[in-house]
Structure formats: structure tokens, C-alpha cells
Enzyme design. Structure first.
Site, PDB file in Angstrom:
ATOM      1  N   SER A   1      20.006 -63.078  60.044  1.00  0.00           N
ATOM      2  CA  SER A   1      19.334 -62.979  58.750  1.00  0.00           C
ATOM      3  C   SER A   1      19.260 -64.286  57.982  1.00  0.00           C
ATOM      4  O   SER A   1      18.358 -64.473  57.172  1.00  0.00           O
ATOM      5  CB  SER A   1      19.990 -61.896  57.896  1.00  0.00           C
ATOM      6  OG  SER A   1      21.377 -62.089  57.835  1.00  0.00           O
TER       7      SER A   1
ATOM      8  N   HIS B   1      15.873 -57.322  60.884  1.00  0.00           N
ATOM      9  CA  HIS B   1      14.772 -58.280  60.698  1.00  0.00           C
ATOM     10  C   HIS B   1      13.782 -58.309  61.854  1.00  0.00           C
ATOM     11  O   HIS B   1      12.729 -58.933  61.750  1.00  0.00           O
ATOM     12  CB  HIS B   1      15.331 -59.692  60.471  1.00  0.00           C
ATOM     13  CG  HIS B   1      16.047 -59.819  59.174  1.00  0.00           C
ATOM     14  ND1 HIS B   1      15.388 -60.022  57.990  1.00  0.00           N
ATOM     15  CD2 HIS B   1      17.360 -59.734  58.871  1.00  0.00           C
ATOM     16  CE1 HIS B   1      16.278 -60.074  56.999  1.00  0.00           C
ATOM     17  NE2 HIS B   1      17.472 -59.897  57.510  1.00  0.00           N
TER      18      HIS B   1
ATOM     19  N   LYS C   1      13.028 -53.626  55.252  1.00  0.00           N
ATOM     20  CA  LYS C   1      12.485 -54.984  55.316  1.00  0.00           C
ATOM     21  C   LYS C   1      10.986 -54.949  55.616  1.00  0.00           C
ATOM     22  O   LYS C   1      10.213 -54.628  54.730  1.00  0.00           O
ATOM     23  CB  LYS C   1      13.333 -55.804  56.264  1.00  0.00           C
ATOM     24  CG  LYS C   1      14.627 -56.142  55.500  1.00  0.00           C
ATOM     25  CD  LYS C   1      15.793 -56.586  56.231  1.00  0.00           C
ATOM     26  CE  LYS C   1      16.893 -56.825  55.196  1.00  0.00           C
ATOM     27  NZ  LYS C   1      18.224 -56.753  55.731  1.00  0.00           N
TER      28      LYS C   1
HETATM   29  C1  LIG Z   1      19.497 -56.400  55.300  1.00  0.00           C
HETATM   30  C2  LIG Z   1      20.379 -56.260  56.464  1.00  0.00           C
HETATM   31  C3  LIG Z   1      21.217 -55.153  56.610  1.00  0.00           C
HETATM   32  C4  LIG Z   1      21.378 -54.128  55.522  1.00  0.00           C
HETATM   33  O1  LIG Z   1      20.268 -53.343  55.371  1.00  0.00           O
HETATM   34  P1  LIG Z   1      19.984 -52.668  53.954  1.00  0.00           P
HETATM   35  O2  LIG Z   1      18.976 -51.620  54.226  1.00  0.00           O
HETATM   36  O3  LIG Z   1      19.492 -53.753  53.055  1.00  0.00           O
HETATM   37  O4  LIG Z   1      21.301 -52.112  53.476  1.00  0.00           O
HETATM   38  C5  LIG Z   1      21.949 -55.041  57.763  1.00  0.00           C
HETATM   39  N1  LIG Z   1      21.885 -55.989  58.725  1.00  0.00           N
HETATM   40  C6  LIG Z   1      21.115 -57.073  58.610  1.00  0.00           C
HETATM   41  C7  LIG Z   1      21.066 -58.064  59.718  1.00  0.00           C
HETATM   42  C8  LIG Z   1      20.352 -57.256  57.475  1.00  0.00           C
HETATM   43  O5  LIG Z   1      19.612 -58.353  57.336  1.00  0.00           O
END
Ligand SMILES: *Cc1c(COP(=O)(O)O)cnc(C)c1O
Length: 387
Positions: A176, A204, A235
Site C-alpha cells: 500500500s 489495492h 478502494k
Molecule cells: C486499506 C487496506 C486495508 C484495510 O481495508 P479497509 O477496508 O480500509 O479497512 C487492508 N489491507 C491493505 C493492504 C490496505 O491497503
């Protein structure tokens, strides 16, 4: 309370104090933040769907048909036909037998890892894995063996020196903060050779990687070969929630064992309806995906030409490394004054000395718009002695 005052003073002195910014419009490539229109260059809304008319229509319909709240946890009064449909659809999308929805990606990771592993387990975890994986590992009580970032030799060594029948390798699919893709093909091979379970967090990659946007497993052509695939609707899919897909047995097991699934009120039917529609839309957005990555490569080249330290990334996440935390924040602030919103990322989210602007592109950003960003970045970079 003194410990709180001391802590706040300390982080302020070290440039690590965090402030919230408030959107006052829908999130798109141009949004209003604190009533100022800026170009958004740090959102995970990769396909620019947060303000999509089709999704808003879907939400409206669901709102009238189902109301707002879900009324309970999934195992009591919070399961709707929409939840059931979404679980089927996301399992199909990911090429797995079954799926389970969690309220967030964070909850999906902690719920799943703690349901699978306990103190008899060993978890091999990439050093740059997301905080929700780290927390899940900690909470599980398992022995956690951190391997060097994407370093297969190191992983191999560590597997050799930690034997046992209860072992799991867990990795982000797309990291991320760095934007690089885990060598999932090699990880799966190592896991098979050593009889170890695999789990990938594709927050992602979902909607961004692969022919149909199914993510890193599709990208590597590894359908059916990763035991536990986690992903998010939050996302590229522009909705909210997390999910895990895998075998029927795994999903049934999680339904009984994942505490973050059991003890939390289900997502609203409106949110679920949006995720359902979004999955349909995303499958057909191949052109947008291609454009996103092409633009990202072009933008990285342009930034490098100006002398910026940019980590090479095959995704839309572009880390522009500054190093010093305070300088990073100062640059982010000046860009904001110029109408450009790029978040400063500092420790503890990233390692000390690697503070960065985490640029993320949307498929709708045009090169013209990005050229303006480059001009401003260049001017500020020179002024601040960064380039
Ligand atoms: C954003 C993210 C999460 C968490 O997801 P949410 O729906 O925002 O709680 C978990 N793992 C990774 C790699 C992320 O980038």
C-alpha cells in the site's frame, strides 16, 4: 493527563502530528476540501467511481427498498439477500468457491488471521505488510516470522528454520505504501513445496490488476492456488467493506470463528448494493485500468526527469521519497495551497527516514492535469532543496 500531553508535544516536535482534512463534496479527481477545490492525487478511488451516477442510482434504489441500517450482526438480524448475492458474486469474480463479507478490510484481516492461527502456528509475514495483517498476527498469538520485503531467499531460509505442520505465509498483493506487487507466483511455489497455507491481501489489486480486475491472483494466473484471498470493496470499488474468498470449508469456518465477523453489526444494505453494482462495472473497465497504469508509468518517468526520488511502481501508487518527515509535511502543505492534494506519509506508517508523498492516480487524471502538478512539484522541490 500528563502522558497524553507529553505524547502530543513530542509528536508535534518531531513533525509527526497528524491533522484531518474534511471533504465538503463528493470524492473525484477534483474535490472540495475544507471548501477549497483541489486536484486529488492521493485517493484509493483509482477508477474514479465514488461519485459515479450508476452507483448513486443503485444506492438510491436500495435506500428505498431496504432502508438505511442493517439492524444486527450477520448471524442475528443483519443478513439480507443482498449480502448473500454479494458473497456469491465476489467469489465468482475472484474465481473461488465461496466468500464472506466483513465490515472493513481491517476487520477481514484481523478476523481471518485470528480464526486460522493460534500459538501453535507460525506465520511468515512480509516486513511491509499492512497494519491490519500485523495486528491480526499479533492478536492470534502465533509465532510471527518477519521476512525481508519480497525477498524469496530470506523467506526460503526462514521456512527452513521454522518447521511444523501449522504454517501460513501472508502478504500484501500490492504494497500500500510502495505500490509494488508481491512475487505471488514464487510465494505460492514455495508454499506448495513446503506444505504451507497462503494468504494474500489484495486491497489495492482488486479492480486494478488482471484482465477483469480480479486482482493479483488473476495477474499471475494463479486461480485456485492461493488458499485465502482477502480484498476490499473500499478502494477501486469505491464502496466499503472487506471480504475473504476461498474454499467452502474455509468460509464456513470463518463464519463460526472470525470474531470481527460475528460480533459486529452488518454493513448497511445500501453499501452492499453499491458493492454489487461496482463489481459489475469494474469488470468492464479494462480500458480505464490500462490507462491508469500507462499514465502512472509516464508520470513516474516525468518525475524522475525532474530529479525526484521515485520508487518504481507497476501500479497507480507512486511513492515520492523525501526522507525527512517535517520536510514532507511542508511540501504537502505548499502543494495544497497550490490546489494539489497529496498526503504526506510518515513513520510509523513507513520506516524512519523514508517519509514520502504517496501519490495515487485515478484513471481519469489527464496528462495535462498532471503536467501542472509536475510544474508545481518542480518549483517547490527546487525551493526546498529536494531536487
Ligand atoms: C486499506 C487496506 C486495508 C484495510 O481495508 P479497509 O477496508 O480500509 O479497512 C487492508 N489491507 C491493505 C493492504 C490496505 O491497503
Amino acid at each position: 493527563m500528563k502522558f497524553i500531553d507529553d505524547y502530543l508535544k513530542d509528536i508535534k516536535e518531531r513533525g509527526l502530528y497528524r491533522e484531518l482534512k474534511f471533504f465538503t463534496s463528493p470524492q473525484s479527481k477534483y474535490s472540495s476540501i475544507d471548501n477549497k477545490i483541489v486536484v486529488i492525487m492521493s485517493s484509493n478511488n483509482y477508477l474514479d467511481l465514488c461519485d459515479d451516477d450508476r452507483l448513486k442510482e443503485t444506492a438510491k434504489k436500495a435506500l428505498y427498498n431496504y432502508g438505511v441500517g442493517s439492524g444486527g450482526s450477520r448471524l442475528t438480524t443483519g443478513s439480507y439477500d443482498l449480502h448473500h448475492k454479494l458473497e456469491k458474486k465476489v467469489a465468482d469474480f475472484k474465481g473461488a468457491e465461496a466468500a464472506i463479507i466483513f465490515n472493513t478490510g481491517y476487520m477481514a484481516n484481523i478476523g481471518t488471521i485470528t480464526a486460522i492461527a493460534d500459538k501453535e502456528w507460525t506465520i511468515f509475514s512480509d516486513e511491509l505488510n499492512h497494519a491490519s495483517i500485523i495486528d491480526g498476527c499479533k492478536l492470534s498469538g502465533a509465532k510471527v516470522v518477519i521476512y525481508k520485503h519480497c525477498d524469496m531467499d530470506d523467506l526460503k531460509e526462514k521456512i527452513k528454520s521454522h518447521k511444523g505442520s501449522k504454517r501460513l505465509i501472508v502478504t500484501d498483493g500490492v504494497f500500500s505504501m510502495d505500490g509494488n506487487i508481491a512475487p505471488l507466483d514464487k510465494i505460492v511455489k514455495l508454499a506448495k513445496e513446503n506444505d504451507i497455507l497462503t494468504m494474500v491481501d489484495d486491497a489495492h489489486g482488486t479492480g486494478v490488476l488482471g484482465e477483469t480486475g480480479a486482482g493479483c491472483v488473476e495477474h499471475f494466473n494463479l486461480k485456485g492456488q492461493v488458499d485465502i484471498q482477502m480484498g476490499t470493496f473500499s478502494k477501486a470499488l469505491a464502496s466499503e467493506g472487506g471480504f475473504v474468498v476461498g474454499s467452502n470449508g474455509l468460509i464456513e469456518y470463518l463464519r463460526h470463528k472470525a470474531r470481527s465477523f460475528i460480533y459486529s453489526t452488518a454493513l448497511s444494505p445500501v453499501t452492499i448494493a453499491v458493492s454489487l453494482r461496482s463489481l459489475e462495472i469494474v469488470k468492464t473497465e479494462k480500458d480505464k485500468r490500462n490507462k491508469l497504469i500507462e499514465t502512472s508509468y509516464w508520470f513516474q518517468q516525468e518525475l524522475k526527469k525532474q530529479g525526484f526520488n521515485v520508487l518504481k511502481s507497476p501500479t497507480a501508487i507512486i511513492p515520492l521519497i523525501i526522507g525527512d518527515a517535517e520536510k514532507t509535511v511542508a511540501l504537502s502543505k505548499k502543494l495544497f495551497e497550490d490546489g494539489i492534494f497529496i498526503t504526506a506519509i510518515r513513520p510509523p506508517t513507513v520506516a524512519e527516514g523514508t517519509s514520502r508523498l504517496r501519490i495515487t492516480l485515478m484513471a481519469t487524471h489527464s496528462r495535462e492535469e498532471l503536467k501542472y502538478v509536475i510544474v508545481r512539484l518542480k518549483t517547490l522541490g527546487v525551493e526546498m532543496g529536494i531536487i
